[in-house]
Design a protein around this motif. Sequence first.
Motif, PDB file in Angstrom:
ATOM      1  N   TYR A 140      29.818 -13.558 -46.868  1.00 62.29           N
ATOM      2  CA  TYR A 140      30.755 -12.490 -47.225  1.00 62.29           C
ATOM      3  C   TYR A 140      30.175 -11.146 -46.798  1.00 62.29           C
ATOM      4  CZ  TYR A 140      33.267 -15.737 -50.260  1.00 62.29           C
ATOM      5  OH  TYR A 140      33.994 -16.789 -50.749  1.00 62.29           O
ATOM      6  N   HIS A 141      30.988 -10.317 -46.148  1.00 60.76           N
ATOM      7  CA  HIS A 141      30.540  -8.996 -45.726  1.00 60.76           C
ATOM      8  C   HIS A 141      31.738  -8.128 -45.345  1.00 60.76           C
ATOM      9  CE1 HIS A 141      30.917 -11.386 -42.049  1.00 60.76           C
ATOM     10  NE2 HIS A 141      31.111 -10.235 -41.400  1.00 60.76           N
ATOM     11  N   TYR A 142      31.453  -6.876 -45.068  1.00 63.80           N
ATOM     12  CA  TYR A 142      32.463  -5.902 -44.677  1.00 63.80           C
ATOM     13  C   TYR A 142      32.003  -5.228 -43.385  1.00 63.80           C
ATOM     14  CZ  TYR A 142      33.667  -6.405 -49.592  1.00 63.80           C
ATOM     15  OH  TYR A 142      33.996  -6.921 -50.818  1.00 63.80           O
ATOM     16  N   HIS A 143      32.966  -4.753 -42.626  1.00 67.99           N
ATOM     17  CA  HIS A 143      32.671  -3.936 -41.446  1.00 67.99           C
ATOM     18  C   HIS A 143      33.567  -2.713 -41.477  1.00 67.99           C
ATOM     19  CE1 HIS A 143      30.270  -6.859 -39.209  1.00 67.99           C
ATOM     20  NE2 HIS A 143      31.212  -7.774 -39.368  1.00 67.99           N
ATOM     21  N   ILE A 144      33.044  -1.602 -40.987  1.00 67.84           N
ATOM     22  CA  ILE A 144      33.923  -0.500 -40.608  1.00 67.84           C
ATOM     23  C   ILE A 144      34.169  -0.711 -39.124  1.00 67.84           C
ATOM     24  CG2 ILE A 144      34.169   1.980 -40.255  1.00 67.84           C
ATOM     25  CD1 ILE A 144      32.504   2.395 -42.788  1.00 67.84           C
ATOM     26  N   ILE A 145      35.440  -0.872 -38.785  1.00 66.20           N
ATOM     27  CA  ILE A 145      35.859  -1.080 -37.400  1.00 66.20           C
ATOM     28  C   ILE A 145      36.524   0.210 -36.927  1.00 66.20           C
ATOM     29  CG2 ILE A 145      37.275  -2.476 -35.838  1.00 66.20           C
ATOM     30  CD1 ILE A 145      35.213  -4.139 -37.322  1.00 66.20           C
ATOM     31  N   SER A 146      36.172   0.672 -35.738  1.00 67.26           N
ATOM     32  CA  SER A 146      36.850   1.842 -35.181  1.00 67.26           C
ATOM     33  C   SER A 146      37.558   1.441 -33.895  1.00 67.26           C
ATOM     34  CB  SER A 146      35.867   2.985 -34.916  1.00 67.26           C
ATOM     35  OG  SER A 146      34.931   2.623 -33.931  1.00 67.26           O
ATOM     36  N   ALA A 147      38.623   2.177 -33.600  1.00 64.90           N
ATOM     37  CA  ALA A 147      39.405   1.931 -32.384  1.00 64.90           C
ATOM     38  C   ALA A 147      40.171   3.215 -32.056  1.00 64.90           C
ATOM     39  CB  ALA A 147      40.361   0.767 -32.582  1.00 64.90           C
ATOM     40  N   ALA A 148      40.794   3.225 -30.906  1.00 60.40           N
ATOM     41  CA  ALA A 148      41.516   4.420 -30.453  1.00 60.40           C
ATOM     42  C   ALA A 148      42.737   4.727 -31.315  1.00 60.40           C
ATOM     43  CB  ALA A 148      41.936   4.259 -28.997  1.00 60.40           C
TER      44      ALA A 148
END
Length: 175
Positions: A140-148
Motif C-alpha cells: 500500500y502506498h501513495y504517489h503524487i502524480i503530475s501531468a500537463a
Amino acid sequence: MDGQARRQKIIEIIQQSDKPVSGTALAQQLDVSRQVVVTDIALIRANGIEVTSTNRGYVITNTNKCKRIIKSRHTDDQILEELFAIVDNGGVAENIIINHRYYNRLEAPLNVSSRREAKEFMEAIESGKSKSLSSATSGYHYHIISAADEETLDVIEQELKEKGFWLPLDSWILE
C-alpha cells in the motif's frame, strides 16, 4: 558573474535540461565550487522555487503542472508496470508516500518521468541494496502524480484502475 545572476543561470540550466543536473555539472558550467552551488540552491529554495534533489541531480518542479494524489497497491514485481502506466501516459511519479503504523507518514522523492528512469529505479531496488518503501506497508502506498493537464491525470488514473492498482484515498493523506 554576481550571485544573483549565477542563481538565475542555475535555474535556467535546470529548467532547460530534460534530466536532473548534478551539482558537479553546475559547478563546472559556472566555474564555482560545488559548495557554492549547494548554497545557491538553498537560496533559490528560500525564494520559493521548488528545487528537488534526486540521486541523479537537481530538478525544478514545474508548478504549472496539474497534480493528483493516488493510492495504489501492488507487489514489488509490479512496480515497473505501475511506473510505466504513469510515464507512458505523460505523467511523472513525483514521490512515494506510505502510512507506516509505527513511523506514521513517510515520503521520498522519485521524480520518475521516463521508462529509462523507471528501469534505473527498479535496478536499484533489485540490486538488493535497498527495498521499496511500499514493502513496509504490504504494497500500500501513495504517489503524487503530475501531468500537463487534468485529462492526462484522468487517463493515468483509469489505466491504474484497469491494472487493479488504484484504490480510493484515505482521509489522512489529504490533511
